[in-house]
Design a protein around this motif. Structure first.
Motif, mmCIF file in Angstrom:
data_model
loop_
_atom_site.group_PDB
_atom_site.id
_atom_site.type_symbol
_atom_site.label_atom_id
_atom_site.label_comp_id
_atom_site.label_asym_id
_atom_site.label_seq_id
_atom_site.Cartn_x
_atom_site.Cartn_y
_atom_site.Cartn_z
ATOM 1 N N GLU A 146 10.288 5.187 -6.218
ATOM 2 C CA GLU A 146 9.669 4.093 -6.947
ATOM 3 C C GLU A 146 8.363 3.764 -5.818
ATOM 4 N N ILE A 147 7.795 2.743 -5.780
ATOM 5 C CA ILE A 147 7.044 2.341 -4.931
ATOM 6 C C ILE A 147 7.030 0.607 -4.583
ATOM 7 N N SER A 148 7.535 0.528 -3.279
ATOM 8 C CA SER A 148 6.703 -1.113 -2.322
ATOM 9 C C SER A 148 5.913 -1.662 -2.367
ATOM 10 N N GLU A 149 5.615 -3.101 -2.392
ATOM 11 C CA GLU A 149 5.251 -3.968 -2.429
ATOM 12 C C GLU A 149 4.806 -3.836 -0.552
ATOM 13 N N PRO A 150 3.176 -4.469 -0.496
ATOM 14 C CA PRO A 150 2.977 -4.752 0.829
ATOM 15 C C PRO A 150 4.413 -4.739 2.308
ATOM 16 N N VAL A 151 4.122 -3.944 2.697
ATOM 17 C CA VAL A 151 5.140 -4.438 3.733
ATOM 18 C C VAL A 151 5.312 -4.950 4.249
ATOM 19 N N GLU A 152 5.014 -5.886 5.678
ATOM 20 C CA GLU A 152 4.160 -6.045 7.184
ATOM 21 C C GLU A 152 5.360 -5.758 7.344
ATOM 22 N N TYR A 157 -0.123 -3.475 7.061
ATOM 23 C CA TYR A 157 1.231 -2.992 6.265
ATOM 24 C C TYR A 157 1.481 -1.515 5.832
ATOM 25 N N HIS A 158 2.349 -1.413 4.739
ATOM 26 C CA HIS A 158 2.904 0.082 4.316
ATOM 27 C C HIS A 158 3.062 -0.441 3.291
ATOM 28 N N VAL A 159 2.451 0.806 2.593
ATOM 29 C CA VAL A 159 2.807 0.922 1.093
ATOM 30 C C VAL A 159 4.421 2.482 0.559
ATOM 31 N N ILE A 160 4.917 2.124 0.768
ATOM 32 C CA ILE A 160 6.222 2.997 0.407
ATOM 33 C C ILE A 160 6.794 3.516 -0.859
#
Length: 164
Positions: A146-152, A157-160
């Motif tokens: 699974e891929i995250s939404e942008p995490v600040e 911002y991280h895309v995990i």
């Protein structure tokens, strides 16, 4: 009366108005007790609750793409991208990932993490305490693949993507 007002005024400036009794300064002893309302304190977790294990895996494997912005922690001094532009860029990465593009290739193209492109964004295996809280919380919520939404975070911002 004047002495009480003065004593109460001084005490309130000092932040201890609750301990001043109207008889202070009048020669009449104050009672052994003083009534006042104590402000509600947030409930603290017991030590057992704080040490309780968090549900889910102890460690995970993930990779990420960091999109930095001007003023973010560890951002290059030459960084000119605004926070808003970084957020939009993170969404662009997610859109391309959802369209089926390769995470490693996008990490090489987009990540602002030093060395992140060469590692294809791979972070290896880590526990919750090895990353900043917002990042860990998001990464540990993901299912493998699974891929995250942008995490600040303070870094940008991280895309995990959780890989394991």
């Amino acid at each position: 009366m004047r002495r009480w007002i003065l004593a109460a005024s001084i005490a309130s400036l000092a932040g201890c108005a609750a301990s001043v009794h109207p008889r202070v300064g009048t020669g009449v002893p104050a009672p052994d007790w003083v009534e006042f309302e104590r402000p509600a304190q947030p409930e603290e977790k017991s030590e057992a609750a704080q040490d309780a294990p968090v549900a889910g895996p102890k460690d995970i494997v993930a990779r990420h793409i960091l999109i930095s912005f001007r003023g973010a922690a560890h951002a290059e001094p030459t960084m000119v991208r605004s926070k808003h532009e970084a957020h939009d860029r993170a969404h662009e990465v997610i859109k391309r990932l959802k369209a089926g593009e390769d995470f490693a290739a996008l990490a090489k193209e987009y990540t602002d993490e030093p060395g992140g492109g060469e590692r294809a964004g791979d972070l290896g295996r880590f526990t919750r305490d090895k990353m900043v809280k917002k990042f860990s919380d998001a990464a540990f919520r993901l299912q493998p693949g699974e891929i995250s939404e942008p995490v600040e975070t303070q870094f940008g911002y991280h895309v995990i993507q959780r890989t394991e």
